[in-house]
Write a protein that holds these residues in place. Structure first.
Motif, PDB file in Angstrom:
ATOM      1  N   ALA A  49       0.433  -1.577  -0.613  1.00  0.00           N
ATOM      2  CA  ALA A  49      -0.173   0.001   0.570  1.00  0.00           C
ATOM      3  C   ALA A  49       0.886   0.791  -0.249  1.00  0.00           C
ATOM      4  O   ALA A  49       0.421   1.967  -0.886  1.00  0.00           O
ATOM      5  N   ALA A  50       2.137   1.415   0.394  1.00  0.00           N
ATOM      6  CA  ALA A  50       2.594   2.221   0.566  1.00  0.00           C
ATOM      7  C   ALA A  50       3.231   2.598  -0.867  1.00  0.00           C
ATOM      8  O   ALA A  50       3.736   3.318  -1.066  1.00  0.00           O
ATOM      9  N   VAL A  51       3.504   1.114  -1.543  1.00  0.00           N
ATOM     10  CA  VAL A  51       4.882   1.468  -2.793  1.00  0.00           C
ATOM     11  C   VAL A  51       3.768   2.654  -3.829  1.00  0.00           C
ATOM     12  O   VAL A  51       4.174   2.927  -4.307  1.00  0.00           O
ATOM     13  N   ARG A  52       2.335   1.503  -3.515  1.00  0.00           N
ATOM     14  CA  ARG A  52       1.360   1.943  -4.193  1.00  0.00           C
ATOM     15  C   ARG A  52       1.163   3.202  -4.200  1.00  0.00           C
ATOM     16  O   ARG A  52       1.041   4.391  -5.202  1.00  0.00           O
ATOM     17  N   ALA A  53       0.778   4.396  -2.922  1.00  0.00           N
ATOM     18  CA  ALA A  53       0.979   5.366  -2.984  1.00  0.00           C
ATOM     19  C   ALA A  53       2.104   5.775  -3.488  1.00  0.00           C
ATOM     20  O   ALA A  53       2.116   7.016  -4.461  1.00  0.00           O
ATOM     21  N   LEU A  54       2.797   5.959  -3.371  1.00  0.00           N
ATOM     22  CA  LEU A  54       3.890   6.335  -3.722  1.00  0.00           C
ATOM     23  C   LEU A  54       4.701   6.734  -5.753  1.00  0.00           C
ATOM     24  O   LEU A  54       4.561   7.169  -5.700  1.00  0.00           O
ATOM     25  N   ARG A  55       3.671   5.116  -5.873  1.00  0.00           N
ATOM     26  CA  ARG A  55       3.868   5.422  -7.265  1.00  0.00           C
ATOM     27  C   ARG A  55       2.519   6.175  -7.900  1.00  0.00           C
ATOM     28  O   ARG A  55       2.746   7.094  -9.167  1.00  0.00           O
ATOM     29  N   GLU A  56       1.257   6.026  -7.178  1.00  0.00           N
ATOM     30  CA  GLU A  56       0.414   7.035  -7.717  1.00  0.00           C
ATOM     31  C   GLU A  56       0.299   8.503  -7.745  1.00  0.00           C
ATOM     32  O   GLU A  56      -0.483   9.245  -7.138  1.00  0.00           O
ATOM     33  N   GLY A  57       1.202   8.796  -6.561  1.00  0.00           N
ATOM     34  CA  GLY A  57       1.578  10.298  -6.840  1.00  0.00           C
ATOM     35  C   GLY A  57       0.929  10.705  -5.017  1.00  0.00           C
ATOM     36  O   GLY A  57       0.962  11.969  -4.553  1.00  0.00           O
ATOM     37  N   SER A 270       4.628  15.084   7.957  1.00  0.00           N
ATOM     38  CA  SER A 270       6.059  14.227   7.808  1.00  0.00           C
ATOM     39  C   SER A 270       5.135  12.677   7.081  1.00  0.00           C
ATOM     40  O   SER A 270       3.648  12.780   6.776  1.00  0.00           O
ATOM     41  N   SER A 271       6.342  11.943   6.222  1.00  0.00           N
ATOM     42  CA  SER A 271       5.358  10.260   6.099  1.00  0.00           C
ATOM     43  C   SER A 271       4.242  10.274   5.667  1.00  0.00           C
ATOM     44  O   SER A 271       3.154   9.489   5.269  1.00  0.00           O
ATOM     45  N   GLY A 272       4.347  11.186   4.368  1.00  0.00           N
ATOM     46  CA  GLY A 272       2.892  11.456   3.716  1.00  0.00           C
ATOM     47  C   GLY A 272       2.352   9.807   2.555  1.00  0.00           C
ATOM     48  O   GLY A 272       1.052   9.362   3.327  1.00  0.00           O
ATOM     49  N   PRO A 273       3.114   9.134   2.098  1.00  0.00           N
ATOM     50  CA  PRO A 273       2.812   7.771   1.599  1.00  0.00           C
ATOM     51  C   PRO A 273       2.683   6.703   2.616  1.00  0.00           C
ATOM     52  O   PRO A 273       1.325   5.828   2.578  1.00  0.00           O
ATOM     53  N   PHE A 274       3.077   6.947   3.512  1.00  0.00           N
ATOM     54  CA  PHE A 274       2.933   5.804   4.789  1.00  0.00           C
ATOM     55  C   PHE A 274       1.915   6.351   5.507  1.00  0.00           C
ATOM     56  O   PHE A 274       1.129   5.080   6.245  1.00  0.00           O
ATOM     57  N   GLN A 275       1.595   7.533   5.145  1.00  0.00           N
ATOM     58  CA  GLN A 275       0.101   7.717   5.973  1.00  0.00           C
ATOM     59  C   GLN A 275      -1.479   6.923   5.557  1.00  0.00           C
ATOM     60  O   GLN A 275      -2.620   6.086   6.111  1.00  0.00           O
ATOM     61  N   TYR A 276      -0.841   6.499   4.131  1.00  0.00           N
ATOM     62  CA  TYR A 276      -1.843   6.100   3.453  1.00  0.00           C
ATOM     63  C   TYR A 276      -1.964   4.800   3.514  1.00  0.00           C
ATOM     64  O   TYR A 276      -3.321   3.862   3.466  1.00  0.00           O
ATOM     65  N   ALA A 277      -0.912   4.002   4.229  1.00  0.00           N
ATOM     66  CA  ALA A 277      -1.034   3.034   4.140  1.00  0.00           C
ATOM     67  C   ALA A 277      -1.058   2.286   5.273  1.00  0.00           C
ATOM     68  O   ALA A 277      -1.947   1.062   5.699  1.00  0.00           O
ATOM     69  N   VAL A 278      -0.541   3.071   6.414  1.00  0.00           N
ATOM     70  CA  VAL A 278      -1.317   2.879   7.306  1.00  0.00           C
ATOM     71  C   VAL A 278      -3.064   3.339   7.581  1.00  0.00           C
ATOM     72  O   VAL A 278      -3.287   2.322   8.995  1.00  0.00           O
TER      73      VAL A 278
END
Length: 389
Positions: A49-57, A270-278
């Motif tokens: 989910a973190a990887v997906r958030a990174l790739r989707e911006g 902080s932790s922008g993409p990781f927030q979506y994953a959490v």
């Protein structure tokens, strides 16, 4: 210069014991059961989910100051479904850079010079530093072992409250002792807070790591506490992604505004993409949380049994992923000396509990081991520690 470079409020806080012991582990090739971080990653779907958030911006630029809406909503849903606590995700939830920033922001926001802050000792080392940075005075109330668990002396707690007391700082499940405060203990704390009009900060990062048949009871769920409690938790301990540093607070709008006022000048965001994953992690099925507890319970018992065979006095924890041991049965009394010599004697690193006390003598004979490691690592650590017997 005649004036020291370091701010006098921080002069007592040098290199953390975790840094010292982790460096000792690396230098000696020892198994590191000191610092509490897992040696395996959490669920694959959460990492993806973190990887997906990174790739989707999503989150690659500054996220919103209070946190991304998806995570704030997930946190509010978690508090409602787990504990029956209703929080508005827009005004009562704040995302932080881990629980450590949440603690710092809450104390900096709510404490002024001269205010007293009561904390249960032994306590996580950042509590003392953050109280000092806020200009407050730390007042320890000591947890002591009794009948197999560390207990809170409610009379001592009440006696510690003075006209200068601003707030209580609680941690349950408790690091490093592993105790889980009972409903009766929490009810007494709530009664005292209401009676003396005190604020409370509760550090509940181990909320999903209650290992025995005990419920986790948020203090905010007790009568009179909803609007005077800042509840803190994080994703690191529950999902084994400690490096992501995603934490949060839940509190009334007024308390959340106060904490946010301090937080915005610390990390800002902080932790922008990781927030979506959490946000996705918090919606995992109950089977994940049940499996996590079962796995850690087995590891607790593996390490605790081995420590007992090695000759330690063992206080088997009801929560967290730490075991506190008494070294006096081994003929030792100074935990710091014991931990500094343990790598050479047994090839294992632990943490001396005395560093978590103001009353150092109270914690001198106790040493903490972490069991959030692979089973094979714990088995090897146990084999090494049994040489002490």
């Amino acid at each position: 210069m005649t004036r020291p470079l370091l701010n006098r409020r921080l002069a007592a806080f040098g290199t953390t014991i975790f840094a010292e012991m982790s460096a000792l582990a690396a230098r000696t090739g020892s198994i590191n059961l000191g610092q509490g971080f897992p040696d395996t990653d959490g669920p694959e779907e959460v990492r993806e989910a973190a990887v997906r958030a990174l790739r989707e911006g999503r989150g690659n630029q500054y996220p919103p100051g209070p946190g991304v809406p998806e995570l704030r909503t997930a946190i509010a849903d978690h508090q409602r479904t787990r504990y029956g606590l209703e929080y508005d995700p827009d005004t009562e939830v704040l995302v932080t850079a881990g629980a450590t920033e949440a603690i710092a922001a809450a104390l900096l926001a709510l404490v002024e010079p001269g205010d007293e802050v009561i904390a249960l000792e032994p306590y996580y080392d950042s509590y003392a530093a953050c109280v000092a940075m806020a200009g407050g005075t730390r007042v320890p109330v000591t947890l002591r072992p009794h009948d197999g668990r560390y207990v809170l002396d409610l009379d001592e707690l009440r006696a510690a409250v003075t006209p200068r007391t601003r707030l209580l700082l609680l941690n349950t499940p408790h690091n490093p002792t592993g105790t889980v405060l009972t409903r009766a203990e929490l009810a007494a704390v709530a009664e005292l807070a209401v009676e003396r009009d005190l604020l409370v900060i509760t550090d509940e990062v181990y909320e999903h790591l209650v290992l025995d048949d005990l419920p986790h009871i948020p203090l905010a769920s007790l009568p009179g506490m909803r609007d005077r409690t800042v509840t803190i938790s994080s994703a690191g301990k529950t999902f084994s992604f400690t490096g992501w540093k995603v934490g949060w607070t839940t509190a009334s709008p007024a308390l959340t505004t106060a904490v946010r006022s301090a937080k915005q000048f610390l990390t800002y965001v902080s932790s922008g993409p990781f927030q979506y994953a959490v946000a996705e992690a918090l919606r995992l099925p109950d089977a994940y949380f049940d499996g996590l507890r079962a796995e850690l319970r087995a590891k607790r018992d593996l390490l605790s049994d081995g420590l007992e065979r090695a000759g330690f006095g063992v206080h088997r924890p009801a929560g967290t992923y730490f075991v506190t041991t008494d070294i006096r049965p081994l003929g030792a009394t100074d935990g710091l000396d014991f931990c500094r010599s343990l790598p050479e004697r047994a090839g294992v690193v632990a943490i001396p509990n005395a560093v978590f006390y103001d009353h150092r003598a109270e914690g001198a004979p106790f040493v903490r081991f972490a069991f959030c490691k692979r089973t094979d690592v714990l088995e090897e650590a146990v084999a090494r520690l049994e040489r002490l017997a």
